[in-house]
Design an enzyme around this catalytic site. Structure first.
Site, PDB file in Angstrom:
ATOM      1  N   ARG A 286     -25.947  65.841  -1.735  1.00  0.00           N
ATOM      2  CA  ARG A 286     -26.670  65.439  -2.952  1.00  0.00           C
ATOM      3  C   ARG A 286     -27.291  66.628  -3.691  1.00  0.00           C
ATOM      4  O   ARG A 286     -27.695  66.498  -4.841  1.00  0.00           O
ATOM      5  CB  ARG A 286     -27.768  64.445  -2.605  1.00  0.00           C
ATOM      6  CG  ARG A 286     -27.258  63.138  -2.057  1.00  0.00           C
ATOM      7  CD  ARG A 286     -28.407  62.253  -1.563  1.00  0.00           C
ATOM      8  NE  ARG A 286     -27.918  61.083  -0.878  1.00  0.00           N
ATOM      9  CZ  ARG A 286     -27.638  61.022   0.417  1.00  0.00           C
ATOM     10  NH1 ARG A 286     -27.799  62.078   1.185  1.00  0.00           N
ATOM     11  NH2 ARG A 286     -27.197  59.918   0.960  1.00  0.00           N
TER      12      ARG A 286
ATOM     13  N   LYS B 164     -25.692  51.343  -8.701  1.00  0.00           N
ATOM     14  CA  LYS B 164     -26.751  50.937  -7.782  1.00  0.00           C
ATOM     15  C   LYS B 164     -27.953  51.872  -7.872  1.00  0.00           C
ATOM     16  O   LYS B 164     -29.106  51.422  -7.952  1.00  0.00           O
ATOM     17  CB  LYS B 164     -26.250  50.889  -6.349  1.00  0.00           C
ATOM     18  CG  LYS B 164     -27.349  50.504  -5.371  1.00  0.00           C
ATOM     19  CD  LYS B 164     -26.908  50.644  -3.938  1.00  0.00           C
ATOM     20  CE  LYS B 164     -28.094  50.481  -3.005  1.00  0.00           C
ATOM     21  NZ  LYS B 164     -27.801  50.956  -1.671  1.00  0.00           N
TER      22      LYS B 164
ATOM     23  N   PRO C 108     -30.694  45.972  -7.828  1.00  0.00           N
ATOM     24  CA  PRO C 108     -29.672  46.873  -7.285  1.00  0.00           C
ATOM     25  C   PRO C 108     -28.733  46.121  -6.351  1.00  0.00           C
ATOM     26  O   PRO C 108     -29.177  45.401  -5.452  1.00  0.00           O
ATOM     27  CB  PRO C 108     -30.476  47.917  -6.511  1.00  0.00           C
ATOM     28  CG  PRO C 108     -31.857  47.835  -7.080  1.00  0.00           C
ATOM     29  CD  PRO C 108     -32.045  46.407  -7.483  1.00  0.00           C
TER      30      PRO C 108
ATOM     31  N   ASP D 272     -25.310  46.597  -3.927  1.00  0.00           N
ATOM     32  CA  ASP D 272     -24.372  47.534  -3.319  1.00  0.00           C
ATOM     33  C   ASP D 272     -23.123  46.805  -2.832  1.00  0.00           C
ATOM     34  O   ASP D 272     -22.992  45.592  -3.011  1.00  0.00           O
ATOM     35  CB  ASP D 272     -25.024  48.343  -2.204  1.00  0.00           C
ATOM     36  CG  ASP D 272     -25.451  47.499  -1.014  1.00  0.00           C
ATOM     37  OD1 ASP D 272     -25.109  46.299  -0.954  1.00  0.00           O
ATOM     38  OD2 ASP D 272     -26.118  48.048  -0.124  1.00  0.00           O
TER      39      ASP D 272
ATOM     40  N   HIS E  49     -22.201  45.879   0.022  1.00  0.00           N
ATOM     41  CA  HIS E  49     -22.415  44.844   1.024  1.00  0.00           C
ATOM     42  C   HIS E  49     -22.709  43.499   0.382  1.00  0.00           C
ATOM     43  O   HIS E  49     -22.274  42.453   0.880  1.00  0.00           O
ATOM     44  CB  HIS E  49     -23.557  45.250   1.973  1.00  0.00           C
ATOM     45  CG  HIS E  49     -23.298  46.547   2.660  1.00  0.00           C
ATOM     46  ND1 HIS E  49     -22.309  46.702   3.597  1.00  0.00           N
ATOM     47  CD2 HIS E  49     -23.876  47.759   2.520  1.00  0.00           C
ATOM     48  CE1 HIS E  49     -22.296  47.954   4.018  1.00  0.00           C
ATOM     49  NE2 HIS E  49     -23.239  48.615   3.376  1.00  0.00           N
TER      50      HIS E  49
END
Length: 93
Positions: free
Chosen positions: A21, A67, A84, A86, A88
């Protein structure tokens, strides 16, 4: 601060544990500063900005996907309508 992050090197941030990142953080901080820094972020928080406007602005930052944009909008910019989602969650649908 955004200034400190923009002035840091990718390696310095990697050494601090940012991992992959690090380059996104440095580049995003530079873009935020180029857009006006704190005043740009505060304008995104403003009540006259729609959730979609805020999201689109955040998606312009390197490494920020849908997200993460929604997380920033919800937790940092007071856009409480953001949810948000994701991968899943999409697996459940």
């Amino acid at each position: 601060t955004a200034e400190a992050l923009a002035n840091a090197t990718e390696q310095e941030l990697r050494d601090l544990g940012f991992g992959y990142r690090a380059k996104y953080v440095v580049n995003s901080a530079a873009i935020i500063l180029g857009n006006g820094g704190r005043s740009w972020l505060e304008a995104l928080r403003g009540s006259d900005k729609s959730q979609e406007e805020v999201r689109e602005s955040l998606l312009q930052l390197p490494g920020v996907g849908p997200k993460v944009a929604d997380c920033i909008a919800l937790f940092s910019l007071d856009k409480f309508a953001c949810v948000p989602i994701d991968t899943h969650v999409w697996q459940l649908v």
